[in-house]
Design an enzyme around this catalytic site. Structure first.
Site, PDB file in Angstrom:
ATOM      1  N   GLU A 135       1.511   1.889  -3.520  1.00 35.19           N
ATOM      2  CA  GLU A 135       0.267   2.319  -4.161  1.00 35.19           C
ATOM      3  C   GLU A 135      -0.054   3.774  -3.832  1.00 35.19           C
ATOM      4  O   GLU A 135      -0.561   4.514  -4.690  1.00 35.19           O
ATOM      5  CB  GLU A 135      -0.867   1.391  -3.734  1.00 35.19           C
ATOM      6  CG  GLU A 135      -0.702   0.000  -4.324  1.00 35.19           C
ATOM      7  CD  GLU A 135      -1.779  -0.977  -3.889  1.00 35.19           C
ATOM      8  OE1 GLU A 135      -2.339  -1.651  -4.762  1.00 35.19           O
ATOM      9  OE2 GLU A 135      -2.047  -1.065  -2.673  1.00 35.19           O
ATOM     10  N   GLY A 148       0.800  -1.218   0.000  1.00 38.66           N
ATOM     11  CA  GLY A 148       0.000   0.000   0.000  1.00 38.66           C
ATOM     12  C   GLY A 148       0.827   1.258   0.000  1.00 38.66           C
ATOM     13  O   GLY A 148       0.374   2.305  -0.476  1.00 38.66           O
ATOM     14  N   GLU A 155       2.549  -8.432  -2.453  1.00 37.19           N
ATOM     15  CA  GLU A 155       1.320  -9.124  -2.042  1.00 37.19           C
ATOM     16  C   GLU A 155       1.276 -10.590  -2.462  1.00 37.19           C
ATOM     17  O   GLU A 155       0.743 -11.441  -1.730  1.00 37.19           O
ATOM     18  CB  GLU A 155       0.095  -8.376  -2.607  1.00 37.19           C
ATOM     19  CG  GLU A 155      -0.263  -7.106  -1.854  1.00 37.19           C
ATOM     20  CD  GLU A 155       0.512  -5.887  -2.293  1.00 37.19           C
ATOM     21  OE1 GLU A 155       0.184  -4.770  -1.856  1.00 37.19           O
ATOM     22  OE2 GLU A 155       1.480  -6.044  -3.089  1.00 37.19           O
TER      23      GLU A 155
END
Length: 262
Positions: free
Chosen positions: A113, A110, A133
């Protein structure tokens, strides 16, 4: 810690420094932080005195990604009210003001991201990016798989997404994933300096430039009539502003322009 304290906003002239503030868990993402980010980002967007945002993290990490304790407990990382806007209220929602990521440290999953949601990025020499991930049996759900191949070549994006391998600063810079790589102690100052350079320009022209670039890139062809129609419409709108008259006037009068944002 109060929810509001999990994200802070500091004003540096025309620049908003937005700091993820859960250093005890390397700024890992949970629903509480997501709501706090949204409140701060909305405050930044709504304030006409703030023209550019810089997103960074407190402590040694930019953002360690998902709070795995929340994931393991089956709790959501985004508040139900944010489903259409995504994490922080801006992962799925376009923000017309420029955002710069000051990647001060660890930024996997994240964290990467979040960096990809920003328009520009300054990265520490000691930071790490990546989408690990797949190593945990899941996939990057916050737009990483969508945005990574827009920043770097497709085969390279596929390699990093499918191996989960970390991306070091030198590689990130070589592929154009980030704009600058600097020593850790210079990351925030370098990002703010870049933000100041952008903030010195006419805010409506900057916003329109960002909008046209993103929109035309999404359509995929610089020959498509709809791309030119979109660009022409934004040009006409900008040319009717007071700032479009002030810029040439200031140039002729050999002075610094006084932007009104209208």
């Amino acid at each position: 810690m109060e929810a509001a304290d999990t994200v802070t906003l500091a004003r540096r002239g025309l620049v908003a420094v937005i700091t993820l503030n859960r250093p005890e868990v390397m700024n890992a993402i949970n629903a509480e932080m997501s709501l706090a980010v949204q409140r701060v980002v909305d405050e930044f967007v709504a304030d006409p005195e703030l023209r550019v945002g810089v997103l960074t993290g407190a402590g040694k990490a930019f953002c360690a990604g998902a709070d795995l304790k929340e994931v393991a407990a089956g709790r959501p990382l985004v508040d139900p009210s944010q489903r259409e806007r995504g994490f922080g209220g801006f992962m799925r929602a376009f923000t017309d003001k420029p955002l710069i990521a000051a990647v001060n440290g660890y930024a996997l999953g994240g964290g990467t991201e979040l960096m990809l949601c920003c328009d520009l990025a300054v990265m520490s020499e000691s930071a790490t990016l990546g989408l690990p991930e797949v190593k945990r049996g899941i996939i990057a759900a916050g737009g990483g798989l969508i945005r990574l191949p827009r920043r770097i070549p497709l085969a390279i994006a596929l390699e990093y997404a499918m191996t989960g391998r970390p991306i070091d600063p030198e590689t990130a810079l070589r592929w154009g994933l980030v704009n600058r790589v600097v020593p850790a102690e210079q990351v925030l100052d370098e990002a703010v300096a870049l933000a100041d350079e952008i903030a010195a320009n006419a805010p409506l022209a900057v916003a329109a430039s960002k909008e046209v670039i993103h929109h035309s890139y999404a359509l995929g062809s610089d020959w498509a009539p709809e791309v030119w129609a979109y660009s022409d419409a934004r040009i006409k709108k900008v040319m009717r502003t007071a700032d479009a008259k002030e810029g040439p006037r200031a140039f002729i009068e050999k002075r610094v322009p006084r932007w009104e944002g209208r």
